[in-house]
Scaffold this motif. Structure first.
Motif, PDB file in Angstrom:
ATOM      1  N   ALA A 122       0.834  -1.211   0.000  1.00 12.24           N
ATOM      2  CA  ALA A 122       0.000   0.000   0.000  1.00 12.24           C
ATOM      3  C   ALA A 122       0.861   1.249   0.000  1.00 12.24           C
ATOM      4  O   ALA A 122       0.566   2.234  -0.696  1.00 12.24           O
ATOM      5  N   GLY A 123       1.949   1.236   0.766  1.00 12.66           N
ATOM      6  CA  GLY A 123       2.849   2.386   0.817  1.00 12.66           C
ATOM      7  C   GLY A 123       3.559   2.629  -0.503  1.00 12.66           C
ATOM      8  O   GLY A 123       3.692   3.778  -0.949  1.00 12.66           O
ATOM      9  N   ARG A 178       3.711   6.307  -5.313  1.00  8.46           N
ATOM     10  CA  ARG A 178       3.658   6.516  -6.761  1.00  8.46           C
ATOM     11  C   ARG A 178       2.445   7.353  -7.165  1.00  8.46           C
ATOM     12  O   ARG A 178       2.517   8.144  -8.093  1.00  8.46           O
ATOM     13  N   MET A 179       1.346   7.208  -6.442  1.00  9.19           N
ATOM     14  CA  MET A 179       0.130   7.956  -6.772  1.00  9.19           C
ATOM     15  C   MET A 179       0.149   9.352  -6.162  1.00  9.19           C
ATOM     16  O   MET A 179      -0.328  10.309  -6.766  1.00  9.19           O
ATOM     17  N   GLY A 180       0.656   9.457  -4.946  1.00 11.59           N
ATOM     18  CA  GLY A 180       0.749  10.748  -4.289  1.00 11.59           C
ATOM     19  C   GLY A 180      -0.552  11.311  -3.760  1.00 11.59           C
ATOM     20  O   GLY A 180      -0.645  12.507  -3.490  1.00 11.59           O
ATOM     21  N   ASN A 220       1.823  16.822  -3.079  1.00  8.60           N
ATOM     22  CA  ASN A 220       2.034  15.440  -3.483  1.00  8.60           C
ATOM     23  C   ASN A 220       3.466  15.237  -3.957  1.00  8.60           C
ATOM     24  O   ASN A 220       4.053  16.100  -4.588  1.00  8.60           O
ATOM     25  N   GLN A 221       3.993  14.089  -3.638  1.00 10.53           N
ATOM     26  CA  GLN A 221       5.390  13.791  -3.932  1.00 10.53           C
ATOM     27  C   GLN A 221       5.464  12.466  -4.682  1.00 10.53           C
ATOM     28  O   GLN A 221       4.856  11.482  -4.295  1.00 10.53           O
ATOM     29  N   PRO A 276      14.505   8.858   1.555  1.00 11.10           N
ATOM     30  CA  PRO A 276      13.822  10.126   1.841  1.00 11.10           C
ATOM     31  C   PRO A 276      12.662  10.445   0.916  1.00 11.10           C
ATOM     32  O   PRO A 276      11.806  11.259   1.268  1.00 11.10           O
ATOM     33  N   LYS A 277      12.604   9.843  -0.273  1.00 10.52           N
ATOM     34  CA  LYS A 277      11.549  10.168  -1.232  1.00 10.52           C
ATOM     35  C   LYS A 277      10.435   9.134  -1.265  1.00 10.52           C
ATOM     36  O   LYS A 277       9.610   9.131  -2.176  1.00 10.52           O
ATOM     37  N   MET A 278      10.404   8.278  -0.257  1.00 11.48           N
ATOM     38  CA  MET A 278       9.379   7.228  -0.212  1.00 11.48           C
ATOM     39  C   MET A 278       8.736   7.200   1.180  1.00 11.48           C
ATOM     40  O   MET A 278       8.828   6.204   1.900  1.00 11.48           O
TER      41      MET A 278
END
Length: 354
Positions: free
Chosen positions: A65-66, A71-73, A178-179, A297-299
């Protein structure tokens, strides 16, 4: 240095993180109440199957789920939908047990990664806010289970009201932008330092979770003590995040674990030692999450899924039985946990000083 606009956004996200923390408490309380109520609705075989299904969905489902959420943000949308799904599970609590179990499990998995990911995005490397998000869950779970054991059916209306209030607040709350995760680099043939840090941290969290599960197992029939244990765990997470930010993650983690294991070993004698050991053990949770965030850091949602879901699920399958006594085995496991965190933070320092 952060720009003034970014600092202002972070300040506006503080109420959001508090609301997510309260929502975490209500969500876990609802899950605890639903799972605890099974004893009055189903036979032993069905109950075992339903609880297993919930654990697979709620904990095992967090990592995928994470990954999907990063990916969806869509952190706000997933937070709202997961709260609404838990409300739906409460509405169906009087009918098919498999239906409300699936709804509760999916809701729990997505809310943990959405709330945890939002917290990490809003306040990177700030353990105190991770503590705020995570603290109320363990206390809510205990209260929900207690209410189920006491057959307080009116608690359903309180849970629906609480979840609905948080949902309405989050509709208007400030969420970080959103990232998207960065494009994966070409796969390397060997494990690098990032991988070793991640593995050590996940194993350390899993071992710590195993000790936590064992403590709960010992006091399963002592509901009053379980309540105090959960209260200590909540306070520990709140205080631990703040202390780690103030005195340093490595120093605080190793000191807290060094005190917690002997305290837990004496816990069978006095409630004070049990609460102290539990609080210190659980106080390391926020540090563990922010340490993983530094590796990826980006997840943020993936990190939350790994720390709150995958590692906890692994800790649940480590074979600790009621015959596993306090001394000396518990101290031995505690030393292993301490060593894992020691080497994880040692690699952490090497990685980010290079």
């Amino acid at each position: 240095m952060f720009s003034g606009k970014k600092i202002s956004l972070f300040q506006h996200c503080q109420p959001t993180v508090f609301a997510l923390g309260i929502g975490h408490g209500f969500s876990d309380a609802a899950a605890g109440f639903l799972m605890g109520s099974l004893a009055h609705k189903a036979d032993f075989t069905q109950t075992a199957g339903v609880v297993m299904l919930y654990n697979v969905l709620a904990f095992g489902g967090q990592l995928p789920a994470g990954i999907w959420l990063d990916r969806m943000g869509k952190y706000r949308a997933v937070s709202l939908i997961s709260l609404a799904t838990m409300i739906l599970a409460l509405f169906f609590s009087g009918s098919n047990v498999w239906l409300f179990t699936v709804l509760a499990g999916i809701s729990s998995a997505f809310f943990h990664v959405a709330g945890g990911g939002t917290t990490l995005m809003s306040f990177p490397q700030r353990s105190v806010f991770v503590g705020i998000f995570s603290a109320f869950g363990v206390f809510g779970l205990a209260l929900g289970g207690w209410a189920a054991a006491m057959q307080w059916h009116w608690i359903t209306y309180l849970l629906i009201t609480g979840l609905s209030s948080v949902l309405l607040f989050l509709i208007w709350a400030k969420f970080p932008l959103n990232q998207q995760v960065s494009t994966p680099q070409k796969e390397q043939p060997l494990l690098d330092t990032h991988d070793y840090v991640m593995i050590l941290l996940l194993v350390a969290i899993a071992m710590r979770s195993a000790v936590w599960n064992f403590i709960q197992l010992i006091y399963t029939q002592q509901y009053e003590w379980l309540f105090y244990i959960a209260l200590a765990a909540m306070i520990g997470k709140l205080a631990g995040g703040w202390l780690a930010d103030r005195f340093g993650a490595r120093l605080y983690t190793l000191a807290a674990l060094a005190i917690s294991i002997p305290a837990l070993s004496w816990g069978y004698k006095k409630l004070f030692w049990l609460m102290l050991g539990t609080g210190l053990l659980q106080s390391v949770t926020p540090v563990s999450v922010t340490a993983l965030q530094k590796v990826f850091p980006k997840m943020p949602a993936t990190v939350s899924g790994a720390a709150f879901g995958l590692a906890i699920a692994l800790g649940g399958v480590i074979p600790l039985s009621a015959e596993f006594y306090f001394l000396p085995q518990l101290i031995l496991v505690g030393l292993c946990v301490w060593g894992l965190y020691f080497y994880a933070f040692k690699l952490h320092k090497t990685l980010y000083n290079s």
